[in-house]
Design a protein around this motif. Structure first.
Motif, PDB file in Angstrom:
ATOM      1  N   GLU A  77     -10.160  -3.701   1.706  1.00 23.32           N
ATOM      2  CA  GLU A  77     -10.001  -4.831   2.326  1.00 23.32           C
ATOM      3  C   GLU A  77      -8.995  -4.608   3.459  1.00 23.32           C
ATOM      4  N   ALA A  78      -7.847  -3.678   3.186  1.00 21.42           N
ATOM      5  CA  ALA A  78      -6.928  -3.130   4.167  1.00 21.42           C
ATOM      6  C   ALA A  78      -7.662  -2.436   5.356  1.00 21.42           C
ATOM      7  N   ILE A  79      -8.637  -1.552   4.931  1.00 16.89           N
ATOM      8  CA  ILE A  79      -9.201  -0.705   5.927  1.00 16.89           C
ATOM      9  C   ILE A  79      -9.940  -1.645   7.088  1.00 16.89           C
ATOM     10  N   VAL A  80     -10.802  -2.671   6.389  1.00 19.03           N
ATOM     11  CA  VAL A  80     -11.723  -3.404   7.329  1.00 19.03           C
ATOM     12  C   VAL A  80     -10.763  -4.155   8.285  1.00 19.03           C
ATOM     13  N   HIS A  81      -9.493  -4.596   7.705  1.00 22.69           N
ATOM     14  CA  HIS A  81      -8.632  -5.361   8.544  1.00 22.69           C
ATOM     15  C   HIS A  81      -7.933  -4.435   9.748  1.00 22.69           C
ATOM     16  N   ALA A  82      -7.669  -3.051   9.323  1.00 24.04           N
ATOM     17  CA  ALA A  82      -7.226  -2.151  10.184  1.00 24.04           C
ATOM     18  C   ALA A  82      -8.380  -1.813  11.274  1.00 24.04           C
ATOM     19  N   VAL A  83      -9.344  -1.739  10.929  1.00 23.79           N
ATOM     20  CA  VAL A  83     -10.430  -1.302  11.967  1.00 23.79           C
ATOM     21  C   VAL A  83     -10.715  -2.646  13.053  1.00 23.79           C
ATOM     22  N   MET A  84     -10.770  -4.027  12.428  1.00 28.10           N
ATOM     23  CA  MET A  84     -11.020  -5.015  13.098  1.00 28.10           C
ATOM     24  C   MET A  84      -9.893  -5.195  14.187  1.00 28.10           C
ATOM     25  N   LYS A  85      -8.490  -5.028  14.028  1.00 28.02           N
ATOM     26  CA  LYS A  85      -7.886  -5.029  14.859  1.00 28.02           C
ATOM     27  C   LYS A  85      -7.688  -4.210  16.158  1.00 28.02           C
ATOM     28  N   GLN A  86      -8.626  -3.066  15.956  1.00 21.02           N
ATOM     29  CA  GLN A  86      -8.578  -2.379  17.335  1.00 21.02           C
ATOM     30  C   GLN A  86      -9.170  -2.827  18.252  1.00 21.02           C
ATOM     31  N   PRO A  87      -9.007  -2.333  19.680  1.00 19.89           N
ATOM     32  CA  PRO A  87      -9.557  -2.715  20.619  1.00 19.89           C
ATOM     33  C   PRO A  87     -11.054  -2.641  20.588  1.00 19.89           C
ATOM     34  N   ASN A  88     -11.811  -2.536  22.000  1.00 16.73           N
ATOM     35  CA  ASN A  88     -13.035  -2.297  22.316  1.00 16.73           C
ATOM     36  C   ASN A  88     -13.977  -2.726  21.330  1.00 16.73           C
ATOM     37  N   ASN A  89     -13.700  -4.154  20.772  1.00 17.20           N
ATOM     38  CA  ASN A  89     -14.799  -4.899  20.325  1.00 17.20           C
ATOM     39  C   ASN A  89     -15.640  -4.218  18.882  1.00 17.20           C
ATOM     40  N   LEU A  90     -15.085  -3.499  18.258  1.00 16.20           N
ATOM     41  CA  LEU A  90     -15.593  -2.665  17.263  1.00 16.20           C
ATOM     42  C   LEU A  90     -16.160  -3.393  16.171  1.00 16.20           C
ATOM     43  N   HIS A  91     -17.520  -3.076  15.690  1.00 14.08           N
ATOM     44  CA  HIS A  91     -17.994  -3.635  14.696  1.00 14.08           C
ATOM     45  C   HIS A  91     -18.013  -2.626  13.613  1.00 14.08           C
ATOM     46  N   LEU A  92     -18.209  -3.081  12.306  1.00 18.54           N
ATOM     47  CA  LEU A  92     -17.950  -2.246  11.327  1.00 18.54           C
ATOM     48  C   LEU A  92     -18.976  -2.260  10.235  1.00 18.54           C
ATOM     49  N   LEU A  93     -19.817  -1.203   9.802  1.00 22.27           N
ATOM     50  CA  LEU A  93     -20.871  -1.213   8.672  1.00 22.27           C
ATOM     51  C   LEU A  93     -20.300  -0.477   7.630  1.00 22.27           C
ATOM     52  N   ILE A  94     -20.328  -0.995   6.455  1.00 18.29           N
ATOM     53  CA  ILE A  94     -20.019  -0.365   5.095  1.00 18.29           C
ATOM     54  C   ILE A  94     -21.216  -0.011   4.493  1.00 18.29           C
ATOM     55  N   ILE A  95     -21.347   1.312   4.156  1.00 19.04           N
ATOM     56  CA  ILE A  95     -22.716   1.748   3.451  1.00 19.04           C
ATOM     57  C   ILE A  95     -22.154   2.123   1.992  1.00 19.04           C
ATOM     58  N   ASP A  96     -22.485   0.940   1.163  1.00 17.92           N
ATOM     59  CA  ASP A  96     -21.783   1.129  -0.168  1.00 17.92           C
ATOM     60  C   ASP A  96     -23.050   1.677  -1.207  1.00 17.92           C
ATOM     61  N   ASP A  97     -22.650   2.660  -2.028  1.00 21.19           N
ATOM     62  CA  ASP A  97     -23.845   3.161  -3.075  1.00 21.19           C
ATOM     63  C   ASP A  97     -23.470   2.466  -4.328  1.00 21.19           C
ATOM     64  N   SER A  98     -23.723   1.420  -4.407  1.00 25.79           N
ATOM     65  CA  SER A  98     -23.734   0.473  -5.778  1.00 25.79           C
ATOM     66  C   SER A  98     -22.080   0.850  -6.504  1.00 25.79           C
ATOM     67  N   SER A  99     -21.368   0.655  -5.793  1.00 25.90           N
ATOM     68  CA  SER A  99     -19.851   1.089  -6.262  1.00 25.90           C
ATOM     69  C   SER A  99     -19.709   0.058  -7.682  1.00 25.90           C
ATOM     70  N   PRO A 100     -19.484   0.734  -8.732  1.00 24.50           N
ATOM     71  CA  PRO A 100     -19.186  -0.082  -9.999  1.00 24.50           C
ATOM     72  C   PRO A 100     -17.670  -0.965  -9.765  1.00 24.50           C
ATOM     73  N   ASP A 101     -16.982  -0.644  -8.990  1.00 27.49           N
ATOM     74  CA  ASP A 101     -15.804  -1.416  -9.076  1.00 27.49           C
ATOM     75  C   ASP A 101     -15.851  -2.588  -8.212  1.00 27.49           C
ATOM     76  N   GLY A 102     -16.876  -3.162  -7.485  1.00 23.86           N
ATOM     77  CA  GLY A 102     -17.178  -4.009  -6.886  1.00 23.86           C
ATOM     78  C   GLY A 102     -16.784  -4.141  -5.338  1.00 23.86           C
ATOM     79  N   THR A 103     -16.512  -2.990  -4.766  1.00 22.82           N
ATOM     80  CA  THR A 103     -16.238  -2.643  -3.292  1.00 22.82           C
ATOM     81  C   THR A 103     -17.198  -3.584  -2.492  1.00 22.82           C
ATOM     82  N   ALA A 104     -18.605  -3.612  -2.829  1.00 21.38           N
ATOM     83  CA  ALA A 104     -19.405  -4.435  -1.940  1.00 21.38           C
ATOM     84  C   ALA A 104     -19.362  -5.938  -1.896  1.00 21.38           C
ATOM     85  N   SER A 105     -18.793  -6.261  -3.258  1.00 23.35           N
ATOM     86  CA  SER A 105     -18.477  -7.801  -3.284  1.00 23.35           C
ATOM     87  C   SER A 105     -17.270  -8.028  -2.456  1.00 23.35           C
ATOM     88  N   VAL A 106     -16.381  -7.401  -2.316  1.00 22.26           N
ATOM     89  CA  VAL A 106     -15.189  -7.569  -1.363  1.00 22.26           C
ATOM     90  C   VAL A 106     -15.556  -7.833  -0.054  1.00 22.26           C
TER      91      VAL A 106
END
Length: 243
Positions: free
Chosen positions: A18-47
């Motif tokens: 969650e923190a890294i998403v917010h940190a990337v999204m506040k950067q300039p240059n209209n950055l988009h973000l793709l998370i590539i998740d390998d079925s994390s058992p801890d629920g990363t994709a759900s977040v």
């Protein structure tokens, strides 16, 4: 306007995501973000799914079955980004070892200094690593020396995983022929881009070891790099690098 996207592979990064998403999204240059998740058992994709409504059309998720390795995650992300028409494609870690504020440095190296590939380098100006045990610092530093000696690659930080590619590099490299998964993946991509004659710039950064979560480093990944570099160099002698 250019289209720019950051790729972050994840496996059990619930403490950081969650923190890294917010940190990337506040950067300039209209950055988009793709998370590539390998079925994390801890629920990363759900977040990520729960956060997508906060960043409509900018936050994306690519879910894969099982833990398939860093290299294959980036290859999948590269292909996804190319089909979506992105111009500049970044690699970075989820754990804040790569400072999101440095994304702008990499972007400027590509757009202002005209690099085809910009590398966030730990070793361009000394050894800029924080919170690593000395043994790991030495292993990483001398691994880069080893790679340079074997391959002739004129890059100080050959295993760096914080990068920005212009799409032309990824379109030129046959991504299906990149086989390594760990450290050697990062080396092979740089080596191949260099052999094709792309302009590469190293940008000095400070690398800070993760504070949350667990490192994915293993002895097998390191061994792949050691022997893989020799094989990669030998194979390159019989290949043509024309574009």
């Amino acid at each position: 306007m250019t289209k720019n996207i950051v790729l972050i592979p994840t496996y059990n990064e619930i403490e950081n995501i969650e923190a890294i998403v917010h940190a990337v999204m506040k950067q300039p240059n209209n950055l988009h973000l793709l998370i590539i998740d390998d079925s994390s058992p801890d629920g990363t994709a759900s977040v990520i799914k729960n956060m997508q409504s906060q960043f409509p059309d900018r936050l994306h998720l690519l879910e894969r079955e099982g833990k398939q390795g860093l290299g294959t995650a980036y290859i999948a992300g590269f292909k996804w980004a190319l089909t979506k028409g992105y111009d500049y494609i970044f690699e970075m870690d989820a754990d804040f070892s790569h400072n999101p504020d440095d994304l702008t440095k990499l972007y400027n190296a590509c757009t202002i200094e005209k690099a085809d590939l910009a590398i966030g380098s730990r070793y361009k100006s000394g050894v800029n690593v924080v919170n690593w045990p000395m043994g790991r610092v030495l292993m990483s530093y001398f691994a880069s020396i080893y790679v340079r000696k074997v391959t002739g690659l004129p890059i100080m930080d050959t295993t760096a995983g914080f990068k920005c590619y212009h799409r032309s590099v990824l379109e030129t490299i046959n991504l299906d022929k990149i086989h390594f998964k760990g450290y050697a993946f990062q080396i092979e991509m740089k080596f191949t881009a260099w052999k094709y004659g792309f302009h590469i710039i190293e940008v000095p950064i400070v690398f800070t070891d993760r504070k949350q979560g667990t490192s994915k480093m293993s002895g097998g990944i390191f061994n792949e790099a050691v022997w893989g570099v020799i094989k990669m160099k030998l194979n390159s002698l019989f290949k043509s690098y024309k574009r």
